[in-house]
Design a protein around this motif. Structure first.
Motif, PDB file in Angstrom:
ATOM      1  N   ARG A  32      -4.390   7.161  -1.670  1.00  0.00           N
ATOM      2  CA  ARG A  32      -4.138   5.718  -1.650  1.00  0.00           C
ATOM      3  C   ARG A  32      -4.011   5.192  -3.068  1.00  0.00           C
ATOM      4  O   ARG A  32      -4.915   5.324  -3.881  1.00  0.00           O
ATOM      5  CB  ARG A  32      -5.235   4.940  -0.919  1.00  0.00           C
ATOM      6  CG  ARG A  32      -4.775   3.499  -0.635  1.00  0.00           C
ATOM      7  CD  ARG A  32      -5.771   2.707   0.159  1.00  0.00           C
ATOM      8  NE  ARG A  32      -6.793   2.130  -0.690  1.00  0.00           N
ATOM      9  CZ  ARG A  32      -7.611   1.147  -0.307  1.00  0.00           C
ATOM     10  NH1 ARG A  32      -7.535   0.685   0.930  1.00  0.00           N
ATOM     11  NH2 ARG A  32      -8.534   0.677  -1.121  1.00  0.00           N
TER      12      ARG A  32
ATOM     13  N   TYR B  82      -5.722  -2.834  -4.570  1.00  0.00           N
ATOM     14  CA  TYR B  82      -5.377  -1.491  -5.040  1.00  0.00           C
ATOM     15  C   TYR B  82      -5.525  -1.341  -6.551  1.00  0.00           C
ATOM     16  O   TYR B  82      -5.081  -0.356  -7.129  1.00  0.00           O
ATOM     17  CB  TYR B  82      -3.935  -1.168  -4.617  1.00  0.00           C
ATOM     18  CG  TYR B  82      -3.677  -1.535  -3.181  1.00  0.00           C
ATOM     19  CD1 TYR B  82      -4.292  -0.846  -2.137  1.00  0.00           C
ATOM     20  CD2 TYR B  82      -2.843  -2.609  -2.851  1.00  0.00           C
ATOM     21  CE1 TYR B  82      -4.086  -1.201  -0.811  1.00  0.00           C
ATOM     22  CE2 TYR B  82      -2.621  -2.972  -1.530  1.00  0.00           C
ATOM     23  CZ  TYR B  82      -3.248  -2.271  -0.520  1.00  0.00           C
ATOM     24  OH  TYR B  82      -3.039  -2.626   0.788  1.00  0.00           O
TER      25      TYR B  82
ATOM     26  N   GLY C 131      -1.051   2.056  -4.355  1.00  0.00           N
ATOM     27  CA  GLY C 131      -0.686   0.676  -4.027  1.00  0.00           C
ATOM     28  C   GLY C 131      -0.414  -0.153  -5.264  1.00  0.00           C
ATOM     29  O   GLY C 131      -0.570   0.294  -6.403  1.00  0.00           O
TER      30      GLY C 131
ATOM     31  N   CYS D 121       0.844  -1.191   0.000  1.00  0.00           N
ATOM     32  CA  CYS D 121       0.000   0.000   0.000  1.00  0.00           C
ATOM     33  C   CYS D 121       0.879   1.241   0.000  1.00  0.00           C
ATOM     34  O   CYS D 121       1.881   1.299   0.703  1.00  0.00           O
ATOM     35  CB  CYS D 121      -0.900  -0.005   1.230  1.00  0.00           C
ATOM     36  SG  CYS D 121      -2.070   1.353   1.268  1.00  0.00           S
TER      37      CYS D 121
END
Length: 479
Positions: free
Chosen positions: A87, A114, A89, A75
């Motif tokens: 976010r 992700y 990832g 992540c």
């Protein structure tokens, strides 16, 4: 070592749970081996004959788990084209374990947490590009991730048109990015941030583990590595194309090969990424972006290091970059007696001349490596002769102060200035052949990538200037 004797470890999984998500690879359909990197196999301690076994093919496809494997996706966050994304990832990469301090990762092995709206796959063309270019950058002496193997398949993947899926088994001493630190700083998870810093120090800078102010020294070391990497890219004429903070390695590695390019004609304003409409990641702007990204890392580390100290450490970036770049350019020019002010001015004049004439960057330096005062071979590289004449007059004067003989200078320069770099038109030739089931061009370019300073007379056609029809092409981030 046989595959059934390998025992993988997973040191990253000792970090807090927020740093990763466990995930199983999703194998491709009807796979086949395209290429295996025997040099990387030796680094890992894997027997060469294992690379050509059915078990190895299953391993790269994610269908065979070796002892100790515990797959996961990492992540992280990142600034993408200057805009923060909290976010991101590993959207199409799955980590499968560590062997001999190298972390193995399958790129294209299916969806992770992700992946967002993506399918977690990699197509054949982008996989060939990464497999070959990571070895080419390594072959030029620049720190980079590498790859152990490339497999193709009959698995259909849609990217505007239907293509076939592939997997690259990538290896690296570190997969931690600037954006990994940004993720935890943004979430105000400072214990996790500190644990990540301790892990990164143990992994990439173990000499700092017991140092006072170790996080400050860590940042200083990362800044130094980044300055050197930017200098190396500029000196060899490499444009990364997408220097988001999630594509910047904490260990100073060339990371994440997408819309990259080696320069065809020299041009500071060259942009290889068609998404980059404003030239943020142009060739000439890479050193500045290196610093910008370090400022983002500095902000992420400021909860655990006094900001004023970080700012003071970053002030040295420009001097480090210019020092490394001048040293590299002096070697490319064959200058062996230190004349710092003269050499700096000679390099500045060279770059002005090259910007005006825009010769083929690699060919210019390779031709200069045999320069003995006779100018015709250099003059024909540019449309106008006078700027080249004027610079060569200065170069001739500077060479009089060298300690080495003409022959010694030629030998040194030929070891410094590659005859070949993997330009995009060459890679496209390999891709088009591979799409027809012919992988001989992949193999030929791989051999060149491993020794770009050799003559390779059978591949002389790739040593000349890029054909006009293929110059300065822009590529997408999915390339």
């Amino acid at each position: 070592m046989k595959l059934n004797e390998i025992k993988l470890t997973n040191p990253y999984l000792e970090l807090p749970r927020e740093c990763y998500t466990r995930v199983e690879p999703t194998p491709l359909e009807n796979v086949f081996l395209i290429h295996a990197n025997e040099a990387v196999a030796s680094l890992l301690g894997i027997d060469i004959e294992e690379l050509y076994s059915d078990a190895f093919l299953d391993f790269v496809n994610g269908a065979l788990a070796l002892e100790g494997s515990d797959p996961f996706a990492m992540c992280y966050a990142g600034h993408q084209f200057g805009h923060f994304v909290p976010r991101l990832g590993d959207g199409r990469a799955i980590n499968i374990g560590t062997l001999n301090h190298l972390h193995l990762q399958l790129k294209g092995a299916g969806q992770t947490r992700y992946s967002r709206s993506g399918d977690g796959r990699a197509v054949l063309r982008s996989s060939i590009r990464e497999y070959l270019m990571s070895e080419a950058i390594h072959g030029l002496g620049i720190e980079s991730t590498r790859a152990l193997a490339l497999i193709g398949s009959e698995h259909k993947v849609y990217r505007e048109v239907w293509e076939t899926g592939a997997i690259v088994l990538r290896v690296s001493p570190s997969w931690i990015r600037f954006g990994t630190f940004e993720y935890f700083a943004h979430k105000k998870r400072y214990k996790e941030l500190e644990a990540l810093a301790d892990y990164a120090i143990a992994e990439s800078y173990p000499h700092l583990a017991d140092a006072p102010d170790k996080y400050l020294h860590f940042f200083t070391a990362v800044a130094g590595k980044t300055a050197r990497l930017m200098a190396e890219w500029q000196a060899v004429g490499f444009n990364h194309g997408v220097m988001n903070t999630d594509n910047m390695s904490i260990a100073g590695l060339t990371l994440d090969y997408g819309p990259f390019a080696f320069l065809d004609d020299y041009d500071l304003q060259y942009i290889c990424n068609h998404t980059d409409q404003h030239g943020r990641y142009s060739f000439g702007n890479q050193p500045n972006i290196g610093k910008w990204n370090l400022q983002a890392l500095m902000h992420a580390l400021s909860p655990i290091v006094q900001r004023e100290k970080l700012e003071s450490a970053l002030e040295g970036y420009a001097d480090l970059y210019h020092h490394h770049y001048l040293e590299l350019m002096r070697k490319k020019l064959g200058l062996d007696a230190l004349k710092e002010e003269k050499d700096l001015e000679l390099v500045r004049q060279l770059l002005r001349m090259m910007q005006e004439l825009q010769p083929d960057y690699t060919l210019f330096f390779r031709t200069l490596s045999r320069y003995d005062g006779e100018r015709s071979s250099l003059l024909k590289l540019g449309l106008y002769h006078q700027p080249m004449h004027a610079w060569l007059e200065r170069y001739d004067e500077r060479l009089k102060e060298n300690r080495s003989t003409l022959q010694e200078r030629h030998r040194a320069m030929l070891r410094t200035n590659p005859k070949f770099v993997l330009k995009n038109y060459m890679l496209q030739e390999a891709i088009e052949a591979a799409q027809k089931g012919d992988f001989s061009v992949v193999d030929a370019l791989f051999r060149i990538a491993q020794d770009p300073y050799a003559e390779h007379p059978q591949h002389e056609r790739w040593a000349g200037p890029t054909p006009d029809a293929f110059k300065n092409q822009k590529l997408s981030c999915s390339s």
